[in-house]
Write a protein that holds these residues in place. Sequence first.
Motif, PDB file in Angstrom:
ATOM      1  N   ILE A   1      31.699  43.524  44.809  1.00 53.49           N
ATOM      2  CA  ILE A   1      31.360  44.541  43.811  1.00 53.49           C
ATOM      3  C   ILE A   1      31.039  45.888  44.452  1.00 53.49           C
ATOM      4  O   ILE A   1      31.075  46.923  43.789  1.00 53.49           O
ATOM      5  N   ASN A   2      30.734  45.888  45.748  1.00 50.31           N
ATOM      6  CA  ASN A   2      30.403  47.135  46.429  1.00 50.31           C
ATOM      7  C   ASN A   2      31.507  47.601  47.377  1.00 50.31           C
ATOM      8  O   ASN A   2      31.283  48.450  48.229  1.00 50.31           O
TER       9      ASN A   2
ATOM     10  N   LEU B   1      27.215  28.576  46.569  1.00 55.42           N
ATOM     11  CA  LEU B   1      26.908  29.860  45.949  1.00 55.42           C
ATOM     12  C   LEU B   1      26.204  30.752  46.953  1.00 55.42           C
ATOM     13  O   LEU B   1      25.265  30.329  47.637  1.00 55.42           O
ATOM     14  N   LEU B   2      26.654  32.013  47.022  1.00 51.99           N
ATOM     15  CA  LEU B   2      26.017  33.023  47.861  1.00 51.99           C
ATOM     16  C   LEU B   2      25.554  34.168  46.978  1.00 51.99           C
ATOM     17  O   LEU B   2      26.308  34.641  46.120  1.00 51.99           O
ATOM     18  N   SER B   3      24.330  34.614  47.168  1.00 55.07           N
ATOM     19  CA  SER B   3      23.864  35.790  46.461  1.00 55.07           C
ATOM     20  C   SER B   3      24.645  37.005  46.949  1.00 55.07           C
ATOM     21  O   SER B   3      24.743  37.245  48.157  1.00 55.07           O
ATOM     22  N   THR B   4      25.234  37.774  46.036  1.00 55.26           N
ATOM     23  CA  THR B   4      25.997  38.950  46.443  1.00 55.26           C
ATOM     24  C   THR B   4      25.097  40.079  46.939  1.00 55.26           C
ATOM     25  O   THR B   4      25.578  41.023  47.558  1.00 55.26           O
ATOM     26  N   GLU B   5      23.793  39.965  46.685  1.00 58.10           N
ATOM     27  CA  GLU B   5      22.859  40.991  47.149  1.00 58.10           C
ATOM     28  C   GLU B   5      22.309  40.660  48.530  1.00 58.10           C
ATOM     29  O   GLU B   5      22.290  41.497  49.427  1.00 58.10           O
TER      30      GLU B   5
ATOM     31  N   VAL C   1      39.955  42.271  42.020  1.00 55.83           N
ATOM     32  CA  VAL C   1      39.405  43.268  41.099  1.00 55.83           C
ATOM     33  C   VAL C   1      38.457  44.169  41.867  1.00 55.83           C
ATOM     34  O   VAL C   1      37.626  43.700  42.649  1.00 55.83           O
ATOM     35  N   TYR C   2      38.591  45.473  41.655  1.00 51.91           N
ATOM     36  CA  TYR C   2      37.651  46.424  42.235  1.00 51.91           C
ATOM     37  C   TYR C   2      37.434  47.559  41.247  1.00 51.91           C
ATOM     38  O   TYR C   2      38.394  48.148  40.735  1.00 51.91           O
TER      39      TYR C   2
END
Length: 370
Positions: A321-322, A84-88, A268-269
């Motif tokens: 997501i960004n 798991l990687l934090s997306t932030e 997905v974007y």
Amino acid sequence: MSCSTSELPPDLTVEILSRLSVKSLVRFKSVCKLWLSLIESSRFVSRHLNRSINNCGGDKDRYGGRYLLVKHRRRDSGARLISLLSTETLELIPPVDIPPHVDAREFNVIGSCNGILCCASDSGWPIFFWNPATRKSRVLPGCMFSRGGVELPESLCVFAHGFGYDCVVDDYKLVRIAFFHLLNKPCFRAEVFAVSEGSWREVPALACRVYSSGCTAVNGILYWVAYNCGSDDQELILSFNLRDEVFGRVYMPDSSFIGDGNCTKLSVYQESLCLIVYNFRGRSKCLDLWMMSDGARQHCWTKQLSIGPIIGVHKPLGYGINGEIFMEKNNGTLVIYDAENEAVQDLPVKGFPYSLDCHFYIESLVSVGR
């Protein structure tokens, strides 16, 4: 043991608890029966999930944040791992333990939705739902297609799967598509497992053969890259509406862009279906990115951008997501590409080459069964 609620109003207690991580809430269920009943209630689970979805922070003590879940293989043993990687922050989270009843050498993630993973072995069976945050899992009942009362062996079928959430009826559904030959003729069958029902049932299938193992879920619709088995054998996108439980065909933006050696990847974007086109040949990759809009009941494609060439990249894995793009390098390293700055950054995940698979994941209290 009983809980005293005289010091805090009940609404304030719920507000405070709903801001805690899943790990803390699992521990707090042992405090008293009142908290156990509260934390396991569907209303509280939904409230906590909505907070988690709207939270963009990576503070592991609050909610759990959003993660990139990466399935890859160990270089020494070949066993499958989950990272798991934090997306932030793009920081690596401690490894996730795969359920003990699962063979780690044949472990695949079909989909991720609201904290629930749908997983299967390489052979397509068993299939199970798994919530890594609560460490709960559930093996689904077996079901084989039949024709005239005669069961079709799993070994004779090629399966494709899709997993998603029907927000209209608040239900999670798994779709299973089978392709096989009978009397030298191609046959297609499909079935659906709804968590609320706890059983399989067959639905009408289309004559489309899914050739990509990945499925993309967008706004209650599942999508696969497939071939239209008929007179044209055209490459297209097979869709399945989780609410109506009906398959459909979505055609590519322009059939001429599928050249020799080109591959397609769905992602997905901005809550829209995105198509990534790239060529698997050579050490450098150029990518075209298309986005689909559903205007006037017609699927319209718009080309967003072209990027590359990028040296040393094997394939794209999906959109962030960004707007960033996650990719796998030829040596099995996970990288992130910033299209705005045209920069590639290595991430702290490295597996066996060509073994990476990514899904977005968010911690939740959602149950694997009802």
